[in-house]
Write a protein that holds these residues in place. Structure first.
Motif, PDB file in Angstrom:
ATOM      1  N   VAL A 288       3.063  12.093   5.010  1.00 18.28           N
ATOM      2  CA  VAL A 288       3.480  12.382   6.387  1.00 18.28           C
ATOM      3  C   VAL A 288       5.005  12.365   6.529  1.00 18.28           C
ATOM      4  O   VAL A 288       5.586  13.243   7.160  1.00 18.28           O
ATOM      5  CB  VAL A 288       2.874  11.352   7.369  1.00 18.28           C
ATOM      6  N   PHE A 289       5.641  11.368   5.933  1.00 17.62           N
ATOM      7  CA  PHE A 289       7.079  11.165   6.199  1.00 17.62           C
ATOM      8  C   PHE A 289       7.982  11.539   5.025  1.00 17.62           C
ATOM      9  O   PHE A 289       9.200  11.489   5.135  1.00 17.62           O
ATOM     10  CB  PHE A 289       7.333   9.705   6.597  1.00 17.62           C
ATOM     11  N   GLY A 290       7.407  11.896   3.914  1.00 20.16           N
ATOM     12  CA  GLY A 290       8.219  12.193   2.728  1.00 20.16           C
ATOM     13  C   GLY A 290       8.420  10.945   1.888  1.00 20.16           C
ATOM     14  O   GLY A 290       8.352   9.820   2.395  1.00 20.16           O
ATOM     15  N   GLU A 291       8.685  11.165   0.618  1.00 20.72           N
ATOM     16  CA  GLU A 291       8.769  10.042  -0.318  1.00 20.72           C
ATOM     17  C   GLU A 291       9.905   9.077  -0.011  1.00 20.72           C
ATOM     18  O   GLU A 291       9.740   7.854  -0.066  1.00 20.72           O
ATOM     19  CB  GLU A 291       9.000  10.573  -1.730  1.00 20.72           C
ATOM     20  N   ALA A 292      11.067   9.631   0.297  1.00 22.94           N
ATOM     21  CA  ALA A 292      12.232   8.763   0.510  1.00 22.94           C
ATOM     22  C   ALA A 292      11.976   7.814   1.678  1.00 22.94           C
ATOM     23  O   ALA A 292      12.164   6.594   1.560  1.00 22.94           O
ATOM     24  CB  ALA A 292      13.479   9.607   0.772  1.00 22.94           C
ATOM     25  N   THR A 293      11.512   8.369   2.789  1.00 32.52           N
ATOM     26  CA  THR A 293      11.249   7.529   3.960  1.00 32.52           C
ATOM     27  C   THR A 293      10.133   6.528   3.679  1.00 32.52           C
ATOM     28  O   THR A 293      10.180   5.383   4.140  1.00 32.52           O
ATOM     29  CB  THR A 293      10.910   8.400   5.190  1.00 32.52           C
ATOM     30  N   ALA A 294       9.135   6.942   2.897  1.00 38.58           N
ATOM     31  CA  ALA A 294       8.038   6.022   2.565  1.00 38.58           C
ATOM     32  C   ALA A 294       8.551   4.833   1.753  1.00 38.58           C
ATOM     33  O   ALA A 294       8.176   3.680   2.018  1.00 38.58           O
ATOM     34  CB  ALA A 294       6.947   6.763   1.802  1.00 38.58           C
ATOM     35  N   ILE A 295       9.400   5.106   0.784  1.00 38.13           N
ATOM     36  CA  ILE A 295       9.983   4.004  -0.007  1.00 38.13           C
ATOM     37  C   ILE A 295      10.734   3.055   0.924  1.00 38.13           C
ATOM     38  O   ILE A 295      10.573   1.834   0.867  1.00 38.13           O
ATOM     39  CB  ILE A 295      10.928   4.552  -1.097  1.00 38.13           C
ATOM     40  N   LEU A 296      11.531   3.643   1.820  1.00 36.67           N
ATOM     41  CA  LEU A 296      12.350   2.817   2.716  1.00 36.67           C
ATOM     42  C   LEU A 296      11.503   2.101   3.767  1.00 36.67           C
ATOM     43  O   LEU A 296      11.827   0.968   4.152  1.00 36.67           O
ATOM     44  CB  LEU A 296      13.424   3.678   3.370  1.00 36.67           C
ATOM     45  N   ALA A 297      10.432   2.732   4.222  1.00 36.29           N
ATOM     46  CA  ALA A 297       9.539   2.055   5.173  1.00 36.29           C
ATOM     47  C   ALA A 297       8.940   0.824   4.502  1.00 36.29           C
ATOM     48  O   ALA A 297       8.820  -0.252   5.104  1.00 36.29           O
ATOM     49  CB  ALA A 297       8.447   3.002   5.644  1.00 36.29           C
ATOM     50  N   GLY A 298       8.568   0.955   3.233  1.00 41.07           N
ATOM     51  CA  GLY A 298       8.058  -0.180   2.473  1.00 41.07           C
ATOM     52  C   GLY A 298       9.109  -1.274   2.341  1.00 41.07           C
ATOM     53  O   GLY A 298       8.845  -2.456   2.607  1.00 41.07           O
ATOM     54  N   ASP A 299      10.302  -0.882   1.952  1.00 40.02           N
ATOM     55  CA  ASP A 299      11.396  -1.854   1.823  1.00 40.02           C
ATOM     56  C   ASP A 299      11.659  -2.545   3.155  1.00 40.02           C
ATOM     57  O   ASP A 299      11.907  -3.753   3.208  1.00 40.02           O
ATOM     58  CB  ASP A 299      12.688  -1.148   1.367  1.00 40.02           C
TER      59      ASP A 299
ATOM     60  N   LEU B 226       0.829  -1.204   0.000  1.00 37.21           N
ATOM     61  CA  LEU B 226       0.000   0.000   0.000  1.00 37.21           C
ATOM     62  C   LEU B 226       0.867   1.260   0.000  1.00 37.21           C
ATOM     63  O   LEU B 226       0.597   2.219  -0.722  1.00 37.21           O
ATOM     64  CB  LEU B 226      -0.927   0.017   1.224  1.00 37.21           C
ATOM     65  N   ILE B 227       1.916   1.256   0.824  1.00 35.04           N
ATOM     66  CA  ILE B 227       2.803   2.433   0.894  1.00 35.04           C
ATOM     67  C   ILE B 227       3.403   2.726  -0.483  1.00 35.04           C
ATOM     68  O   ILE B 227       3.397   3.858  -0.954  1.00 35.04           O
ATOM     69  CB  ILE B 227       3.930   2.223   1.940  1.00 35.04           C
ATOM     70  N   HIS B 228       3.927   1.675  -1.122  1.00 37.54           N
ATOM     71  CA  HIS B 228       4.537   1.883  -2.438  1.00 37.54           C
ATOM     72  C   HIS B 228       3.486   2.240  -3.500  1.00 37.54           C
ATOM     73  O   HIS B 228       3.726   3.090  -4.350  1.00 37.54           O
ATOM     74  CB  HIS B 228       5.356   0.649  -2.846  1.00 37.54           C
TER      75      HIS B 228
END
Lengths: 290, 290
Positions: free
Chosen positions: A101-112, A78-80
């Motif tokens: 909320v967290f910005g794109e970079a952090t969202a990508i990494l949270a997904g990873d 869902l995040i990605h």
């Protein structure tokens, strides 16, 4: 929803929190992972695992680690999916999406992070033989990876602004949503030492509820209320996505939904298991309004 | 580079191609995954696995599936790192980055696909007990996930435009690069049934070559040529990243590099293994110009 399911949902919420709390990781990453995991999902996948275990007269909570792993995979997807480069959604489950909320970079990494952690959770869980763990890891990777969910996502993106036929639409949903739902049932059956014949039938059952789930989703995107489903509605039309109502008319889509639910019920009715748990889920999928 | 290593690199390239070819997946996704896997990486991680197995007098090629899995993880991390929302790089290994060729959405999914597939590869490999597979999966997830590589990536992003001290810089590199390099050595040792004491020492060795690898990277970003290293140089300065030369001066960084290589060699010298294979890698890391 019966009380035992509410208890199960409470347990999964607590356990997911614990898994994230126990990580030795930068605080921003922890918060981003936790945010989406706790953003009020329906927990259909965990409930499927628990209900399958109950159907085999097993304690459903032995499936808690697998349920957490699946929920991590579902949440990462869902995040990605919500990222600007993908579906570009701002609202999910009634809350701002992760990258908002967290910005794109952090969202990508949270997904990873969630994706990778899910396999660690399976590898580290107690109470199952290494053979079973390997089987669960293999099945999870297959249903979530480039032959499963990721394939469905690619097909979905490629299908935008195109008129798909029913077969192409089913490919997308079978891969994007169906495979992970099917994994939940398979995982329950593996943990419960199901015989091969029952497992095969349960996979068929999973196919039908997977498509039913998606048809209901398409219907909700038109007939649902934003307040109820917690995300922007009308997005399918906006993106000119092929949907069941578009292909079959709303009446046709509703018949198709009913048809899949009926077939799912028919399969359950012939299996030597305690059916009421999975029956309830089948019903839930047909009726859900979020 | 000795001939046997060239042969090993050839084998890994062929095997990676086979793994991707065997997938039943949309063609665009297959191409995107294959593109970055075959984009001319140094294959340092596979060589580390092979060399560790050789050090224990094992046939290095029994490590081929693990080597492929690691290379998939490494490649996924590069694809995601290069995204506009992350490092925003256009050139990698002398070629346009994945999202430049396939678009952002497909690049994100190619990364997700490689990451997920790596665990499937480990779960499906032949010739190892389920116990060993679970150990390898656990170690890979730990070193690549939110306590490993993903944590390093987050710390790296948060460290941009900040003056980090040496401890903070080491945290980033230990996590971002070191953990996966250490996994390779650990994986070799696990497959070769290493005793615990040797394994612990090899982990220490891995720590030193991991930092040496990164210091060399920082030096190359200043002294290397774009043609040689195949990516834009001077990017660290441009992004005001903290680097070893910035913190320690170029002379200090080179001394630090030498120091880590020496310590790595000292550890090898006391271990009851065939050292020449890992010695060669240590040397390679110190001298590499790409």
């Amino acid at each position: 929803m019966p009380d035992y399911m509410k208890v199960q949902i409470e347990k999964i919420n607590i356990e997911l929190k614990k898994y994230i709390q126990s990580l030795n990781t930068p605080e921003s990453l922890r918060q981003a992972m936790d945010y989406s995991l706790q953003a009020g999902g329906k927990r259909i996948r965990p409930l499927l695992i628990f209900s399958t275990l109950s159907a085999f007269n097993k304690n459903p909570l032995i499936g808690l680690p697998v349920a957490c792993a699946v929920e991590m995979i579902h949440t990462y997807s869902l995040i990605h999916d919500d990222l600007p480069a993908m579906d570009d959604d701002e609202l999910r489950r009634g809350k701002p999406t992760n990258h908002k909320v967290f910005g794109e970079a952090t969202a990508i990494l949270a997904g990873d992070g969630l994706l990778t952690y899910s396999f660690q959770v399976l590898a580290e869980m107690k109470g199952f033989s290494a053979n079973k763990k390997v089987a669960l890891i293999r099945e999870l990777a297959k249903s979530a990876g480039p032959e499963g969910m990721v394939a469905g996502q690619v097909a979905d993106l490629e299908g935008e602004n195109q008129d798909l036929n029913l077969e192409q639409l089913e490919y997308i949903h079978k891969h994007k949503t169906g495979n992970l739902l099917a994994f939940c049932i398979k995982a329950g059956a593996i943990m419960a030492d199901s015989d091969h014949k029952t497992l095969t039938k349960l996979e068929e059952y999973a196919f039908h509820i997977g498509l039913a789930f998606q048809i209901r989703d398409d219907i909700l995107d038109i007939e649902g209320s934003e307040e109820m489903i917690g995300k922007n509605i009308g997005r399918d039309v906006e993106k000119q996505k092929s949907t069941y109502p578009k292909l079959l008319t709303m009446k046709g889509a509703k018949e198709k939904l009913k048809d899949h639910l009926l077939k799912a019920e028919q399969i359950l009715s012939i299996l030597p298991i305690e059916k009421q748990y999975l029956s309830y889920i089948t019903e839930l999928i047909g009726k859900r309004n979020r």
